[in-house]
Design an enzyme around this catalytic site. Structure first.
Site, PDB file in Angstrom:
ATOM      1  N   GLY A  20       8.942  -5.348   1.693  1.00 33.34           N
ATOM      2  CA  GLY A  20       9.645  -4.368   2.508  1.00 33.34           C
ATOM      3  C   GLY A  20       8.722  -3.340   3.131  1.00 33.34           C
ATOM      4  O   GLY A  20       7.504  -3.525   3.236  1.00 33.34           O
ATOM      5  N   CYS A  21       9.301  -2.208   3.492  1.00 35.64           N
ATOM      6  CA  CYS A  21       8.608  -1.236   4.337  1.00 35.64           C
ATOM      7  C   CYS A  21       7.448  -0.524   3.654  1.00 35.64           C
ATOM      8  O   CYS A  21       6.533  -0.061   4.331  1.00 35.64           O
ATOM      9  CB  CYS A  21       9.613  -0.206   4.852  1.00 35.64           C
ATOM     10  SG  CYS A  21      10.827  -0.890   6.011  1.00 35.64           S
ATOM     11  N   PHE A  22       7.468  -0.406   2.326  1.00 37.12           N
ATOM     12  CA  PHE A  22       6.375   0.312   1.669  1.00 37.12           C
ATOM     13  C   PHE A  22       5.107  -0.527   1.560  1.00 37.12           C
ATOM     14  O   PHE A  22       4.049  -0.032   1.143  1.00 37.12           O
ATOM     15  CB  PHE A  22       6.795   0.795   0.277  1.00 37.12           C
ATOM     16  CG  PHE A  22       6.935  -0.289  -0.754  1.00 37.12           C
ATOM     17  CD1 PHE A  22       5.841  -0.713  -1.483  1.00 37.12           C
ATOM     18  CD2 PHE A  22       8.165  -0.874  -1.007  1.00 37.12           C
ATOM     19  CE1 PHE A  22       5.963  -1.702  -2.449  1.00 37.12           C
ATOM     20  CE2 PHE A  22       8.307  -1.864  -1.955  1.00 37.12           C
ATOM     21  CZ  PHE A  22       7.197  -2.280  -2.680  1.00 37.12           C
ATOM     22  N   ALA A  23       5.175  -1.798   1.944  1.00 41.30           N
ATOM     23  CA  ALA A  23       4.059  -2.717   1.712  1.00 41.30           C
ATOM     24  C   ALA A  23       2.820  -2.395   2.537  1.00 41.30           C
ATOM     25  O   ALA A  23       1.721  -2.835   2.185  1.00 41.30           O
ATOM     26  CB  ALA A  23       4.506  -4.152   1.983  1.00 41.30           C
ATOM     27  N   ILE A  48       7.279   3.873   2.993  1.00 43.99           N
ATOM     28  CA  ILE A  48       8.492   4.053   2.210  1.00 43.99           C
ATOM     29  C   ILE A  48       9.339   2.792   2.253  1.00 43.99           C
ATOM     30  O   ILE A  48       9.498   2.171   3.289  1.00 43.99           O
ATOM     31  CB  ILE A  48       9.327   5.222   2.767  1.00 43.99           C
ATOM     32  CG1 ILE A  48       8.482   6.504   2.788  1.00 43.99           C
ATOM     33  CG2 ILE A  48      10.596   5.430   1.970  1.00 43.99           C
ATOM     34  CD1 ILE A  48       9.024   7.546   3.719  1.00 43.99           C
TER      35      ILE A  48
END
Length: 383
Positions: A163-166, A365
């Site tokens: 997801g986006c925190f990666a 995030i």
């Protein structure tokens, strides 16, 4: 006789990890945000849902996005009508696309990064490949090795469904690999396309519509290594520190579930508040030991989760508008590209900034945790 400690010391780099090159790419299909609601409701045979379309139009108008890039064209969707429905089984069709296109798009960005680096790709020692799409065996890391002609002995790490925190996670992993393996040169690839998440609208699942309004396709690649070769390698950023934390009371705030209909997206309304409420605590824990308490004294590379998140973070920390300018630019021109966004923003910052020796902050995030990195900026002129 050589001691174990001497062996361990010899295996480690002398200095910190640095970002040595950055490359980005997108699919050729560009979609304007202002006309996307008309296209989306037409291609999904949902034009009769007038009120829902009006809601979606408002979402798109408030998204701060001007355009996005998408692999899925009208022709592809017409050939795969099940992908245009809300609950039709379509995972097989989606998988057939992404297992080919994810590494293929990754190769484009990796080629640009290698070219900027200026060294032969045979010197790559490690590969970190990250995507939210296309879980398969062997994975996209293996496919990229074959497509790109990397050495079969390259050490690989495949990351799915992060997801986006990666974007922050891959930098943290690359830092550890580079600093603990003397001479390592780590190729990082974040390749994201929305094939797995595209679906028709639903009156009862508005958070799905939020995803349809925000997400776009893109791939970014960087090369990370410690102890850069003088006169040969040109470090862009130094990776000083990395941390990650799970926000309290955040379970269920952001979720993705792989189902027969694809990857379903679930988002609670309180996500921006969760992040803004907890961000200053994380900042204090990270920067107080460095005696840094003025958040406007830092460069910011914040993942553009959406306009509401950016607005609340900016207000909570009293950030000047220009601090999130690079993030806003990427959101405007590409949408939310999940893991690839942070690396796209890195590219913007290094191209636009002429600063030297300034501490840089990365914030990514998702799901819902925060990945924090501290970077030092090197003065570098692009030819």
């Amino acid at each position: 006789m050589v001691t174990v400690e001497e062996v361990r010391k010899a295996q480690r780099a002398e200095g910190p990890a640095t970002v040595l090159a950055i490359g980005t790419a997108t699919p050729p299909n560009c979609v304007g945000q202002s006309t996307y609601p008309d296209y989306y409701f037409r291609i999904t045979n949902s034009e009769h849902k007038i009120e829902l379309k009006q809601k979606f139009q408002r979402m798109c108008d408030k998204s701060m996005i001007k355009k996005r890039y998408m692999y899925l064209t009208e022709e592809i969707l017409k050939e795969n009508p099940s992908m245009c429905e809300y609950m039709a089984p379509s995972l097989d069709a989606r998988q057939d696309m992404v297992i080919v296109e994810i590494p293929k798009l990754g190769k484009e960005a990796a080629t640009k990064a290698i070219k900027e680096w200026g060294q032969p790709k045979s010197k790559i020692t490690h590969l970190v490949f990250c995507t939210t799409s296309g879980v398969d065996m062997p994975g996209a890391d293996y496919q990229l090795i074959k497509l790109f002609g990397l050495r079969p002995s390259v050490k690989r790490l495949m990351m799915y469904q992060q997801g986006c925190f990666a974007g922050g996670t891959v930098l943290r992993l690359a830092k550890d690999l580079a600093e603990n393996n003397r001479g390592a040169r780590v190729l990082v690839v974040c390749s994201e396309i929305t094939v797995v998440t595209f679906r028709g609208p639903s009156d009862t699942h508005l958070d799905c519509l939020v995803g349809q309004a925000l997400f776009g396709d893109g791939v970014a690649s960087i090369i990370v290594g410690a102890d850069p070769l003088p006169e040969i390698e040109k470090p862009l950023f130094e990776l000083v520190s990395a941390a990650q934390t799970i926000l309290p009371d955040s379970e269920g705030a952001i979720e993705g579930h792989l189902r027969e209909v694809g990857l379903t997206f679930h988002l609670l309304e309180n996500v921006p508040a969760l992040i803004s409420k907890n961000i200053e605590k994380s900042l204090n824990e990270t920067f107080k030991p460095l005696d840094i308490m003025d958040w406007n004294s830092l460069f910011w590379i914040a993942h553009p989760g959406g306009p509401a998140i950016l607005d609340q973070v900016e207000a909570k920390l009293g950030l000047k508008p220009e601090k999130l300018e690079a993030t806003g630019h990427i959101l405007s021109e590409y949408g939310n590209m999940s893991s690839a966004c942070v690396l796209f923003i890195l590219d913007v910052v290094r191209r636009k900034s002429a600063a030297n020796g300034v501490t840089t902050r990365i914030l990514s995030i998702g799901q819902i945790s925060k990945s924090l990195l501290i970077l030092a900026w090197f003065l570098f002129s692009l030819v």
